[in-house]
Design a protein around this motif. Sequence first.
Motif, PDB file in Angstrom:
ATOM      1  N   TRP A  42     -26.443   3.504 -28.304  1.00 43.35           N
ATOM      2  CA  TRP A  42     -26.477   3.338 -30.110  1.00 43.35           C
ATOM      3  C   TRP A  42     -24.515   2.664 -29.666  1.00 43.35           C
ATOM      4  O   TRP A  42     -24.153   1.726 -30.432  1.00 43.35           O
ATOM      5  N   GLY A  43     -23.894   3.600 -28.775  1.00 43.66           N
ATOM      6  CA  GLY A  43     -22.490   3.819 -28.556  1.00 43.66           C
ATOM      7  C   GLY A  43     -21.953   4.659 -28.204  1.00 43.66           C
ATOM      8  O   GLY A  43     -21.522   5.377 -28.972  1.00 43.66           O
ATOM      9  N   ASP A  44     -22.113   4.868 -26.850  1.00 39.14           N
ATOM     10  CA  ASP A  44     -21.539   6.371 -25.956  1.00 39.14           C
ATOM     11  C   ASP A  44     -20.537   7.199 -26.509  1.00 39.14           C
ATOM     12  O   ASP A  44     -19.866   7.449 -26.362  1.00 39.14           O
ATOM     13  N   GLN A  45     -19.654   6.158 -26.586  1.00 37.56           N
ATOM     14  CA  GLN A  45     -17.564   6.031 -26.787  1.00 37.56           C
ATOM     15  C   GLN A  45     -17.567   6.845 -28.386  1.00 37.56           C
ATOM     16  O   GLN A  45     -16.786   6.964 -27.845  1.00 37.56           O
ATOM     17  N   LEU A  46     -18.942   6.014 -29.069  1.00 38.17           N
ATOM     18  CA  LEU A  46     -18.521   6.528 -30.383  1.00 38.17           C
ATOM     19  C   LEU A  46     -18.746   8.229 -30.786  1.00 38.17           C
ATOM     20  O   LEU A  46     -19.255   9.119 -30.431  1.00 38.17           O
ATOM     21  N   ILE A  47     -17.854   8.665 -31.752  1.00 39.99           N
ATOM     22  CA  ILE A  47     -18.529   9.832 -32.830  1.00 39.99           C
ATOM     23  C   ILE A  47     -18.815   9.894 -33.408  1.00 39.99           C
ATOM     24  O   ILE A  47     -19.493   8.948 -34.736  1.00 39.99           O
ATOM     25  N   TRP A  48     -20.228  10.962 -33.235  1.00 37.16           N
ATOM     26  CA  TRP A  48     -21.341  10.750 -33.822  1.00 37.16           C
ATOM     27  C   TRP A  48     -21.770  11.812 -34.530  1.00 37.16           C
ATOM     28  O   TRP A  48     -21.692  12.794 -34.023  1.00 37.16           O
ATOM     29  N   ASN A  63     -12.458   9.598 -46.109  1.00 37.40           N
ATOM     30  CA  ASN A  63     -12.073   8.661 -46.991  1.00 37.40           C
ATOM     31  C   ASN A  63     -12.681   7.932 -46.279  1.00 37.40           C
ATOM     32  O   ASN A  63     -12.321   6.018 -46.052  1.00 37.40           O
ATOM     33  N   LYS A  64     -13.972   7.503 -45.410  1.00 38.97           N
ATOM     34  CA  LYS A  64     -14.199   6.320 -44.786  1.00 38.97           C
ATOM     35  C   LYS A  64     -16.016   6.277 -45.034  1.00 38.97           C
ATOM     36  O   LYS A  64     -16.426   7.436 -45.554  1.00 38.97           O
ATOM     37  N   PRO A  65     -16.546   5.394 -45.066  1.00 36.05           N
ATOM     38  CA  PRO A  65     -18.004   5.330 -45.551  1.00 36.05           C
ATOM     39  C   PRO A  65     -18.516   5.182 -44.499  1.00 36.05           C
ATOM     40  O   PRO A  65     -18.712   5.992 -43.257  1.00 36.05           O
ATOM     41  N   ILE A 100     -17.750   6.704 -40.200  1.00 38.07           N
ATOM     42  CA  ILE A 100     -17.896   8.092 -40.120  1.00 38.07           C
ATOM     43  C   ILE A 100     -19.665   7.536 -39.505  1.00 38.07           C
ATOM     44  O   ILE A 100     -20.319   6.879 -40.484  1.00 38.07           O
ATOM     45  N   LEU A 101     -20.231   8.323 -38.818  1.00 41.73           N
ATOM     46  CA  LEU A 101     -21.797   7.425 -37.839  1.00 41.73           C
ATOM     47  C   LEU A 101     -22.865   8.198 -37.752  1.00 41.73           C
ATOM     48  O   LEU A 101     -22.190   9.560 -36.908  1.00 41.73           O
TER      49      LEU A 101
END
Length: 170
Positions: A42-48, A63-65, A100-101
């Motif tokens: 879904w997005g390898d560069q993103l933090i999951w 404080n993030k959705p 936040i994912l």
Amino acid sequence: MTRQLLTIFLVLVTLSSTMGKTEKQAAVKKEKRVPQTLSRGWGDQLIWAQTYEEALFWARSQNKPLMVIFHLDDCPHSQSLKKAFAEDKEIQKLADEDFILLNLVYETTDKHLSPDGQYVPRILFVDPSMTVRADITGRYSNRMYAYEPSDLKLMLSNMQRAKKFLKTEL
């Protein structure tokens, strides 16, 4: 003389069979898949986040959705949405900076994350106050949180809406 030729022949056969095995092993190593990351494509560069509980903690502390993506690896609808999501630079940038994912290939025990049933792909947003944003929906009345690749503009709009929290007191 024939004995020497026979010995040389056997040595050559042994060497060639050993080299063949090495080449085959190298080919097998090249075919091995890259280890699965938490992004699951879904997005390898993103933090999951790894778990729902961890994602809730990060959402509250930063404080993030939270954006929760339910999908299955063998579902063609999930696969096509994943491909479109991963290729959309604007969505990837917004997700990276403001969310936040978490993507899940299983259901959680929190029934608030399946307000209209359990289906995939399904995307829900959760405020840092741990309020599930049931008001942010896709375009389908029978699967309210489903998106298709053609719905990326709506998804982007919904991501912008999710940044505006329902409850500001934390």
